[in-house]
Design a protein around this motif. Structure first.
Motif, short mmCIF file in Angstrom:
data_model
loop_
_atom_site.label_atom_id
_atom_site.label_comp_id
_atom_site.label_asym_id
_atom_site.label_seq_id
_atom_site.Cartn_x
_atom_site.Cartn_y
_atom_site.Cartn_z
N PRO A 1 -10.54 -42.09 33.30
CA PRO A 1 -9.09 -42.02 33.28
C PRO A 1 -8.62 -40.59 33.20
O PRO A 1 -9.30 -39.73 32.66
N ALA A 2 -7.41 -40.36 33.74
CA ALA A 2 -6.86 -39.00 33.73
C ALA A 2 -6.14 -38.75 32.43
O ALA A 2 -4.95 -38.45 32.39
N ASP A 3 -6.87 -38.88 31.32
CA ASP A 3 -6.29 -38.62 30.01
C ASP A 3 -6.68 -37.22 29.57
O ASP A 3 -7.87 -36.90 29.50
N ALA A 4 -5.68 -36.38 29.22
CA ALA A 4 -5.97 -35.01 28.82
C ALA A 4 -6.81 -34.99 27.57
O ALA A 4 -6.59 -35.74 26.62
N GLY A 5 -7.81 -34.11 27.56
CA GLY A 5 -8.58 -33.90 26.34
C GLY A 5 -9.63 -34.96 26.08
O GLY A 5 -10.18 -35.01 24.99
N ASN A 6 -9.97 -35.82 27.06
CA ASN A 6 -10.96 -36.84 26.79
C ASN A 6 -12.38 -36.36 27.06
O ASN A 6 -13.33 -37.08 26.83
N GLY A 7 -12.51 -35.12 27.56
CA GLY A 7 -13.84 -34.56 27.74
C GLY A 7 -14.58 -35.09 28.95
O GLY A 7 -15.76 -34.79 29.13
N ARG A 8 -13.96 -35.89 29.79
CA ARG A 8 -14.59 -36.45 30.96
C ARG A 8 -13.83 -36.04 32.22
O ARG A 8 -12.63 -35.86 32.20
N LYS A 9 -14.58 -35.92 33.31
CA LYS A 9 -13.94 -35.61 34.58
C LYS A 9 -13.25 -36.86 35.14
O LYS A 9 -13.68 -37.98 34.90
N ALA B 1 2.79 -49.75 34.71
CA ALA B 1 1.84 -49.04 35.57
C ALA B 1 0.59 -48.64 34.79
O ALA B 1 -0.53 -48.74 35.30
N GLU B 2 0.78 -48.19 33.55
CA GLU B 2 -0.36 -47.83 32.70
C GLU B 2 -1.24 -49.05 32.44
O GLU B 2 -2.47 -48.96 32.48
N ARG B 3 -0.61 -50.18 32.18
CA ARG B 3 -1.38 -51.41 31.93
C ARG B 3 -2.17 -51.81 33.17
O ARG B 3 -3.34 -52.19 33.09
N SER B 4 -1.52 -51.74 34.34
CA SER B 4 -2.19 -52.10 35.59
C SER B 4 -3.37 -51.18 35.86
O SER B 4 -4.45 -51.63 36.27
N GLU B 5 -3.19 -49.88 35.60
CA GLU B 5 -4.26 -48.92 35.82
C GLU B 5 -5.43 -49.19 34.87
O GLU B 5 -6.59 -49.11 35.26
N ALA B 6 -5.11 -49.54 33.62
CA ALA B 6 -6.16 -49.83 32.64
C ALA B 6 -6.97 -51.05 33.05
O ALA B 6 -8.19 -51.08 32.92
N LYS B 7 -6.27 -52.08 33.56
CA LYS B 7 -6.98 -53.29 34.02
C LYS B 7 -7.88 -52.97 35.21
O LYS B 7 -9.01 -53.44 35.28
N SER B 8 -7.36 -52.18 36.15
CA SER B 8 -8.15 -51.80 37.32
C SER B 8 -9.36 -50.99 36.90
O SER B 8 -10.47 -51.18 37.42
N ARG B 9 -9.16 -50.07 35.95
CA ARG B 9 -10.26 -49.25 35.46
C ARG B 9 -11.33 -50.12 34.81
O ARG B 9 -12.53 -49.91 34.98
N GLY B 10 -10.89 -51.13 34.07
CA GLY B 10 -11.84 -52.03 33.41
C GLY B 10 -12.67 -52.81 34.42
O GLY B 10 -13.87 -53.01 34.22
N ARG B 11 -12.04 -53.25 35.52
CA ARG B 11 -12.78 -53.96 36.55
C ARG B 11 -13.81 -53.06 37.21
O ARG B 11 -14.93 -53.46 37.48
N ASP B 12 -13.43 -51.80 37.46
CA ASP B 12 -14.36 -50.87 38.10
C ASP B 12 -15.56 -50.59 37.20
O ASP B 12 -16.70 -50.52 37.64
#
Length: 269
Positions: free
Chosen positions: A105-113, A85-96
């Motif tokens: 991405p919803a990664d804690a502490g990345n400083g982005r919304k 699921a993480e890999r699929s989300e990363a691929k989708s994020r890359g396409r966007d």
């Protein structure tokens, strides 16, 4: 993503622990795998136990996303589903991102919304085994024999032990807490219907869809649908949920839009 691995003492191993972790490394080379000695803070921790005693200590270990306790070979299936699921989300994020959209991405502490859109969906998959039910019973105190005693359950109308309904429904919460909306959201309300029984060995897919939101000064109240389906495509759980999303962590790009969900609209209108 960093994945920490900690083994138990191996005094009574009933499966090849090293082989299972090596398979993960081979299937997911994009992640950095570390041993417990390499640090105590990782995105994911794998606590690899050799048997159901699960005696390996998690003291001092911090997981930014998930911690898995792995007492059996089958328990690695949950890790596989999560990493896929993480890999699929990363691929989708890359396409966007390639399309020029602002996606975070919803990664804690990345400083982005985390930027969300009404209409988004996310899902996860899990196969339930007896050790999952035993752990849930121990955690909640619900040792009903309909769930934990095969001989007792065989005499019921179901003919075999059931997975706790709330354990099945918790997969919807897991998707919302870790994927959509993601880390930092607060669960405020849920309507849930249990439509079909779930049995040991069933593989359940939980899917969440972002239907609408109401914007306030400090945050959003989002409405989400959630369903669980089994390996035969039958819906076992339907839910309508609300989440509180702070503007410090989330941004909704299209807050005025609404999304229909034919899977659940018939239950709540």
């Amino acid at each position: 993503m960093t994945i920490g691995i900690k083994y138990c003492g191996g005094c009574n191993s009933v499966y090849n622990r090293g082989r299972q972790t090596q398979l993960l490394k081979e299937q997911f080379p994009e992640h950095e795998f570390r041993t417990a000695a390499a640090g105590t803070v990782c995105d994911v921790w794998l606590i690899v136990c050799g048997c159901m005693r699960s005696c390996a200590s998690t003291d001092g270990l911090t997981a930014r996303k998930r911690m898995f306790i792995l007492p059996t070979e089958r328990s690695f299936e949950e890790v596989l589903a999560y990493l896929r699921a993480e890999r699929s989300e990363a691929k989708s994020r890359g396409r966007d991102e390639a399309a020029g959209e602002e996606v975070s991405p919803a990664d804690a502490g990345n400083g982005r919304k985390t930027v969300l859109r009404v209409g988004q969906s996310a899902q996860m998959e899990k196969t339930f085994f007896k050790d999952d039910i035993d752990k849930f019973a121990a955690l909640t105190g619900d040792f009903s024999r309909l769930h934990t005693d095969a001989a007792f359950a065989e005499k019921s109308d179901f003919g075999r032990p059931l997975v706790h309904g709330m354990l099945t429904a918790s997969l919807i919460s897991s998707v919302m807490g870790m994927q959509l909306p993601g880390e930092g959201t607060v669960f405020t309300e849920a309507q849930t219907r249990f439509l079909k029984p779930v049995f040991y060995g069933d593989t359940i897919t939980a899917r969440v869809r972002f239907l609408s939101c109401r914007e306030g000064k400090a945050g959003y109240i989002g409405t989400f649908s959630g369903i669980c389906t089994n390996q035969n495509g039958e819906m076992t759980v339907a839910a309508r949920c609300r989440q509180l999303m702070s503007k410090e962590l989330f941004e909704v790009a299209n807050p005025g839009e609404t999304e229909a969900d034919p899977d659940t609209d018939g239950y709540w209108g």
